[in-house]
Write a protein that holds these residues in place. Sequence first.
Motif, PDB file in Angstrom:
ATOM      1  N   GLN A  29     -47.852 -14.049  87.723  1.00 25.38           N
ATOM      2  CA  GLN A  29     -48.401 -12.707  87.868  1.00 25.38           C
ATOM      3  C   GLN A  29     -49.848 -12.798  88.357  1.00 25.38           C
ATOM      4  N   GLY A  30     -50.348 -11.668  88.857  1.00 23.12           N
ATOM      5  CA  GLY A  30     -51.743 -11.572  89.253  1.00 23.12           C
ATOM      6  C   GLY A  30     -52.411 -10.399  88.566  1.00 23.12           C
ATOM      7  N   ASP A  31     -53.737 -10.445  88.495  1.00 23.13           N
ATOM      8  CA  ASP A  31     -54.500  -9.355  87.893  1.00 23.13           C
ATOM      9  C   ASP A  31     -54.746  -8.245  88.911  1.00 23.13           C
ATOM     10  N   ILE A  32     -54.708  -7.009  88.431  1.00 23.26           N
ATOM     11  CA  ILE A  32     -55.131  -5.849  89.202  1.00 23.26           C
ATOM     12  C   ILE A  32     -56.446  -5.372  88.587  1.00 23.26           C
ATOM     13  N   TYR A  33     -57.463  -5.160  89.435  1.00 24.89           N
ATOM     14  CA  TYR A  33     -58.782  -4.799  88.941  1.00 24.89           C
ATOM     15  C   TYR A  33     -59.109  -3.333  89.213  1.00 24.89           C
ATOM     16  N   GLU A  34     -59.999  -2.797  88.397  1.00 24.52           N
ATOM     17  CA  GLU A  34     -60.687  -1.540  88.675  1.00 24.52           C
ATOM     18  C   GLU A  34     -62.042  -1.932  89.265  1.00 24.52           C
ATOM     19  N   PRO A  35     -62.213  -1.839  90.592  1.00 22.15           N
ATOM     20  CA  PRO A  35     -63.411  -2.400  91.226  1.00 22.15           C
ATOM     21  C   PRO A  35     -64.728  -1.783  90.766  1.00 22.15           C
ATOM     22  N   SER A  36     -64.718  -0.535  90.348  1.00 27.47           N
ATOM     23  CA  SER A  36     -65.981   0.095  89.967  1.00 27.47           C
ATOM     24  C   SER A  36     -66.490  -0.386  88.610  1.00 27.47           C
ATOM     25  N   THR A  37     -65.607  -0.964  87.800  1.00 17.87           N
ATOM     26  CA  THR A  37     -66.027  -1.480  86.493  1.00 17.87           C
ATOM     27  C   THR A  37     -65.900  -2.989  86.387  1.00 17.87           C
ATOM     28  N   GLY A  38     -65.111  -3.585  87.276  1.00 20.06           N
ATOM     29  CA  GLY A  38     -64.882  -5.023  87.221  1.00 20.06           C
ATOM     30  C   GLY A  38     -63.896  -5.454  86.169  1.00 20.06           C
ATOM     31  N   GLY A  61     -84.524   3.239 112.883  1.00 19.94           N
ATOM     32  CA  GLY A  61     -85.207   4.161 111.985  1.00 19.94           C
ATOM     33  C   GLY A  61     -84.316   5.306 111.554  1.00 19.94           C
ATOM     34  N   LYS A  62     -83.565   5.866 112.474  1.00 17.57           N
ATOM     35  CA  LYS A  62     -82.656   6.962 112.144  1.00 17.57           C
ATOM     36  C   LYS A  62     -81.511   6.484 111.247  1.00 17.57           C
ATOM     37  N   VAL A  63     -81.012   5.264 111.494  1.00 14.19           N
ATOM     38  CA  VAL A  63     -79.966   4.711 110.641  1.00 14.19           C
ATOM     39  C   VAL A  63     -80.493   4.530 109.221  1.00 14.19           C
ATOM     40  N   LYS A  64     -81.690   4.003 109.087  1.00 13.23           N
ATOM     41  CA  LYS A  64     -82.283   3.791 107.762  1.00 13.23           C
ATOM     42  C   LYS A  64     -82.448   5.111 107.007  1.00 13.23           C
ATOM     43  N   GLU A  65     -82.840   6.163 107.709  1.00 13.81           N
ATOM     44  CA  GLU A  65     -82.988   7.474 107.063  1.00 13.81           C
ATOM     45  C   GLU A  65     -81.652   7.926 106.480  1.00 13.81           C
ATOM     46  N   ARG A  66     -80.588   7.736 107.219  1.00 13.17           N
ATOM     47  CA  ARG A  66     -79.270   8.186 106.767  1.00 13.17           C
ATOM     48  C   ARG A  66     -78.730   7.307 105.649  1.00 13.17           C
ATOM     49  N   VAL A  67     -78.957   6.020 105.744  1.00 12.70           N
ATOM     50  CA  VAL A  67     -78.494   5.112 104.699  1.00 12.70           C
ATOM     51  C   VAL A  67     -79.155   5.461 103.365  1.00 12.70           C
ATOM     52  N   ALA A  68     -80.419   5.833 103.404  1.00 11.26           N
ATOM     53  CA  ALA A  68     -81.139   6.158 102.175  1.00 11.26           C
ATOM     54  C   ALA A  68     -80.534   7.350 101.448  1.00 11.26           C
ATOM     55  N   ARG A  69     -79.809   8.200 102.189  1.00 10.07           N
ATOM     56  CA  ARG A  69     -79.212   9.393 101.577  1.00 10.07           C
ATOM     57  C   ARG A  69     -77.778   9.167 101.113  1.00 10.07           C
ATOM     58  N   LEU A  70     -77.200   8.015 101.422  1.00  9.03           N
ATOM     59  CA  LEU A  70     -75.813   7.755 101.035  1.00  9.03           C
ATOM     60  C   LEU A  70     -75.691   7.599  99.524  1.00  9.03           C
ATOM     61  N   LYS A  71     -74.702   8.250  98.952  1.00 10.03           N
ATOM     62  CA  LYS A  71     -74.458   8.137  97.512  1.00 10.03           C
ATOM     63  C   LYS A  71     -73.388   7.077  97.281  1.00 10.03           C
ATOM     64  N   VAL A  72     -73.772   6.001  96.611  1.00  9.56           N
ATOM     65  CA  VAL A  72     -72.846   4.919  96.268  1.00  9.56           C
ATOM     66  C   VAL A  72     -72.435   5.094  94.814  1.00  9.56           C
ATOM     67  N   GLY A  73     -71.134   5.136  94.571  1.00 11.94           N
ATOM     68  CA  GLY A  73     -70.672   5.334  93.209  1.00 11.94           C
ATOM     69  C   GLY A  73     -69.175   5.170  93.088  1.00 11.94           C
ATOM     70  N   PRO A  74     -68.620   5.386  91.892  1.00 14.38           N
ATOM     71  CA  PRO A  74     -67.180   5.207  91.675  1.00 14.38           C
ATOM     72  C   PRO A  74     -66.352   6.084  92.608  1.00 14.38           C
ATOM     73  N   GLY A  75     -65.193   5.568  92.971  1.00 11.39           N
ATOM     74  CA  GLY A  75     -64.348   6.289  93.917  1.00 11.39           C
ATOM     75  C   GLY A  75     -63.891   7.641  93.431  1.00 11.39           C
ATOM     76  N   ASP A  76     -63.763   7.815  92.115  1.00  7.50           N
ATOM     77  CA  ASP A  76     -63.274   9.088  91.596  1.00  7.50           C
ATOM     78  C   ASP A  76     -64.384  10.105  91.351  1.00  7.50           C
ATOM     79  N   ASP A  77     -65.631   9.761  91.689  1.00  4.70           N
ATOM     80  CA  ASP A  77     -66.748  10.707  91.607  1.00  4.70           C
ATOM     81  C   ASP A  77     -66.789  11.498  92.908  1.00  4.70           C
ATOM     82  N   PRO A  78     -66.611  12.829  92.852  1.00  2.00           N
ATOM     83  CA  PRO A  78     -66.581  13.628  94.081  1.00  2.00           C
ATOM     84  C   PRO A  78     -67.852  13.516  94.916  1.00  2.00           C
ATOM     85  N   GLU A  79     -68.972  13.127  94.296  1.00  2.00           N
ATOM     86  CA  GLU A  79     -70.219  13.018  95.038  1.00  2.00           C
ATOM     87  C   GLU A  79     -70.371  11.665  95.719  1.00  2.00           C
ATOM     88  N   SER A  80     -69.553  10.696  95.376  1.00  4.91           N
ATOM     89  CA  SER A  80     -69.663   9.360  95.968  1.00  4.91           C
ATOM     90  C   SER A  80     -69.235   9.390  97.430  1.00  4.91           C
TER      91      SER A  80
END
Length: 496
Positions: A21-30, A300-319
């Motif tokens: 067998q193999g393990d299945i992970y929840e990537p946001s918690t590890g 510079g424009k790419v950096k501005e947009r990256v700074a606004r990206l919300k990184v978070g769990p997949g089930d968070d609607p704001e992510s």
Amino acid sequence: MTKHVTHWIGGKPHDGTAERQGDIYEPSTGTVSGKVDFAGRAEVDAAVAAAKAAFPGWRDASLSKRTKVLFRFRELVSEHRDELARLVSSEHGKVVSDAAGEVARGLEVVEFACGIPHLLKGGFSENVSSRVDAYSILQPLGVVAGITPFNFPVMVPMWMFPVAIACGNTFVLKPSEKDPSASVRMAELWAEAGLPDGVFNVVHGDKAAVDGLLHHDDVRAVSFVGSTPIARYIYETAARNGKRVQALGGAKNHMVVLPDADLDLAADAAVSAGFGSAGERCMAISVVVAVDPVGDELVGKVKERVARLKVGPGDDPESEMGPLVTRAHRDKVVSYLDGGVAQGATLAVDGRETPVPGDGFWLGPTVLDHVTPEMDAYRDEIFGPVLSVVRAGSYEEAMDLLNANPYGNGTAIFTNDGGAARRFQNEVEVGMVGINVPIPVPMAYYSFGGWKSSLFGDSHAHGMEGVHFYTRTKAVTARWLDPSHGGVNLGFPTSG
């Protein structure tokens, strides 16, 4: 209680005991969320045997019956799209909105396959000789297999099995063991749609399951999507065993930004195409080629947009971006950051500094600037949220860079010059081209696939190339005697 995912064979879950067998992970918690059974030769043989037994009946099913099942499957997937998206997000890590988009793109191929009565029409020529007609028909191959990657556990299998099944074949799917649950849920929906037992089967596992399919005498064709080294192995092994093969390999997709481009549009595209699904997709833009003098302003424009990206769990609607699929893969991707700097690149955005929740497999969006073709970050398929920026002095220099790359999956150009865009689409040695769009993915009625080391075999996925891959042509010449002449031969030559 952790979940348990097993094979789907002959219209029901496999009831045997797994040796591995193999393990299945929840990537946001590890954390480990479940176990998946790994198939050995016995399970592969059982799945292929079920598919072989189901083939004669499904091959002989009328086109109207096949389409009725396909339409019902399409409705069921549509009804359960949110469930499938959340299932994908929980095991892959991508945000739910990305996963929902994946389901939608897979559905487009199902809808294409629903038109199979039209797609399977052959050709007909009347009176090629006196009272002799010639025509061609398309017939299914038999048992066919699909081996699919972790990054799109719904969409990529749907590039394969709707068309294969619509054409009258039976199918064995070997999905990624990293996120296996969606494949079994789709098997359940097929059964609910009325697909006969054994027409669609699922076996989980690793190389042992793959090799079982590649060497099995009753498997007629193999479809694959994954990295280039594995695609080459699949192609060579399956072809050596007499099978038809389409093996889609890796990518290093470039986006060329000319000086006359709308830089806001280009920056939006670079961020969405570079960091959607955490960069874990074969159509991600991984290299931006900035043609002088726009490099500094574009970064510079790419950096501005990256700074606004919300990184978070997949089930968070704001992510807007989730974690990577495994810890080992995250660590490998991270290694390119310090490696790139050591080789002379500039770390314009360091994803390790992105605030993230918990102990999951996190890496924020990263931008490596002043990358050159000699660097590992340029040469390797990183398959993560790392965007490399290469500076080019001219259109010609950018084109030479693209065409020298061993990969040829997808590319894009941003420009307001129609002549430059037309020249680019004609000269670039890449299978899929976008003009002022970030991800040049064809619709379901066109085929998907690259050139060079991004494809092994002759056929791309889905579209009419998919129909032809899953069928073989039979040419028929027919002569009928005329009853009014007593059934005598009316002059058709006996040879030549």
